[in-house]
Scaffold this motif. Sequence first.
Motif, mmCIF file in Angstrom:
data_model
loop_
_atom_site.group_PDB
_atom_site.id
_atom_site.type_symbol
_atom_site.label_atom_id
_atom_site.label_comp_id
_atom_site.label_asym_id
_atom_site.label_seq_id
_atom_site.Cartn_x
_atom_site.Cartn_y
_atom_site.Cartn_z
ATOM 1 N N ARG A 96 28.585 33.798 40.849
ATOM 2 C CA ARG A 96 29.364 32.809 40.034
ATOM 3 C C ARG A 96 30.722 33.063 39.906
ATOM 4 O O ARG A 96 31.193 33.982 39.594
ATOM 5 N N PHE A 97 31.564 31.980 39.967
ATOM 6 C CA PHE A 97 32.817 31.922 39.651
ATOM 7 C C PHE A 97 33.139 32.299 38.289
ATOM 8 O O PHE A 97 32.865 31.765 37.413
ATOM 9 N N VAL A 98 34.059 33.436 38.117
ATOM 10 C CA VAL A 98 34.502 33.437 36.474
ATOM 11 C C VAL A 98 35.881 33.617 36.137
ATOM 12 O O VAL A 98 36.270 33.532 35.176
ATOM 13 N N GLY A 99 36.669 33.350 37.323
ATOM 14 C CA GLY A 99 38.010 33.388 37.098
ATOM 15 C C GLY A 99 38.900 33.698 38.261
ATOM 16 O O GLY A 99 38.558 33.941 39.442
ATOM 17 N N TRP A 100 40.189 34.207 37.924
ATOM 18 C CA TRP A 100 41.164 34.568 38.954
ATOM 19 C C TRP A 100 41.918 35.879 38.192
ATOM 20 O O TRP A 100 42.053 36.012 37.212
ATOM 21 N N PHE A 101 42.368 36.647 39.202
ATOM 22 C CA PHE A 101 43.066 37.758 39.049
ATOM 23 C C PHE A 101 44.335 37.697 39.876
ATOM 24 O O PHE A 101 44.213 37.221 41.253
ATOM 25 N N ALA A 102 45.421 38.131 39.368
ATOM 26 C CA ALA A 102 46.597 38.142 40.269
ATOM 27 C C ALA A 102 47.460 39.447 40.144
ATOM 28 O O ALA A 102 47.479 40.162 39.023
ATOM 29 N N GLY B 55 49.650 39.655 52.875
ATOM 30 C CA GLY B 55 48.584 39.505 51.881
ATOM 31 C C GLY B 55 48.867 38.479 50.781
ATOM 32 O O GLY B 55 49.716 38.413 50.406
ATOM 33 N N ARG B 56 47.593 38.147 50.164
ATOM 34 C CA ARG B 56 47.936 37.257 49.018
ATOM 35 C C ARG B 56 48.081 38.187 47.808
ATOM 36 O O ARG B 56 47.989 39.308 47.576
ATOM 37 N N GLY B 57 48.352 37.279 46.767
ATOM 38 C CA GLY B 57 48.757 37.992 45.405
ATOM 39 C C GLY B 57 47.835 37.353 44.386
ATOM 40 O O GLY B 57 47.843 37.884 43.115
ATOM 41 N N CYS B 58 46.777 36.720 44.622
ATOM 42 C CA CYS B 58 45.698 36.143 43.651
ATOM 43 C C CYS B 58 44.637 35.932 44.110
ATOM 44 O O CYS B 58 44.350 35.562 45.529
ATOM 45 N N TRP B 59 43.506 36.371 43.462
ATOM 46 C CA TRP B 59 42.029 36.300 44.130
ATOM 47 C C TRP B 59 41.251 35.601 43.223
ATOM 48 O O TRP B 59 41.317 35.582 42.003
ATOM 49 N N ALA B 60 40.119 34.937 43.847
ATOM 50 C CA ALA B 60 39.212 34.354 43.006
ATOM 51 C C ALA B 60 38.227 35.300 42.732
ATOM 52 O O ALA B 60 37.835 36.240 43.315
ATOM 53 N N ALA B 61 37.588 35.256 41.544
ATOM 54 C CA ALA B 61 36.731 36.385 41.135
ATOM 55 C C ALA B 61 35.429 35.799 40.779
ATOM 56 O O ALA B 61 34.956 34.967 40.178
ATOM 57 N N HIS B 62 34.243 36.618 41.453
ATOM 58 C CA HIS B 62 32.936 36.140 41.236
ATOM 59 C C HIS B 62 31.996 37.314 40.713
ATOM 60 O O HIS B 62 32.135 38.421 40.924
ATOM 61 N N ASP B 63 30.913 36.709 39.860
ATOM 62 C CA ASP B 63 30.162 37.794 39.512
ATOM 63 C C ASP B 63 29.105 38.239 40.623
ATOM 64 O O ASP B 63 28.614 37.396 41.340
#
Length: 193
Positions: A80-86, A67-75
């Motif tokens: 709306r794209f708000v950033g990323w979390f890892a 699996g991945r270790g980083c994800w795009a964050a959306h409202d």
Amino acid sequence: MAAFLETERLVLRDFTDSASDLDEVFALHDDPEVMRFINGGRPASRDAIRERTLPQLLERFAAFDGGRGCWAAHDRADDRFVGWFALRPVQPDRATVADLGYRLRRDAWGRGYATEGARALVDKGFRDLRVNRIVADTMTVNARSRRVLEKAGLTLVGQFHCDWPEVIEGSAQGDVAYALTREAWAAGRGAAH
């Protein structure tokens, strides 16, 4: 959009190598205020985002069963794209210790998204990903990020100094390390419920 994780207000999904994800990450990393405590606010290079940053965001880890270790964050309300979390394993093939990180657009600051996403990843790491300890660090002067880490349950474990290739404002005061163990997380969850 397939969600990796959903919170009350956020959807975290896998990054893709799409032009739209490239555009969003470039805009985020090109904001001098967002990057102030990362690189002193220097402009981003679209080529560097395409060739280095996006591949890092797409990386898969054996420790997380591929699996991945980083994800795009959306409202969730408007997508709306708000950033990323890892939450990345410190050793790619072992889930024992994972490093927590996040980067949010400036217009998402002060709304609790960082804390909400960080808490969700802490819970996911301990509950589902077999992590035993979550760590994070930030510049000593980055009061907002320190507050997020504390609200996510991590505690200050020390201060350290690094030799950075380029001095940025506040780097003379060093960095701080935070951590949370599975045992402390479990004890805190019991007290909260």
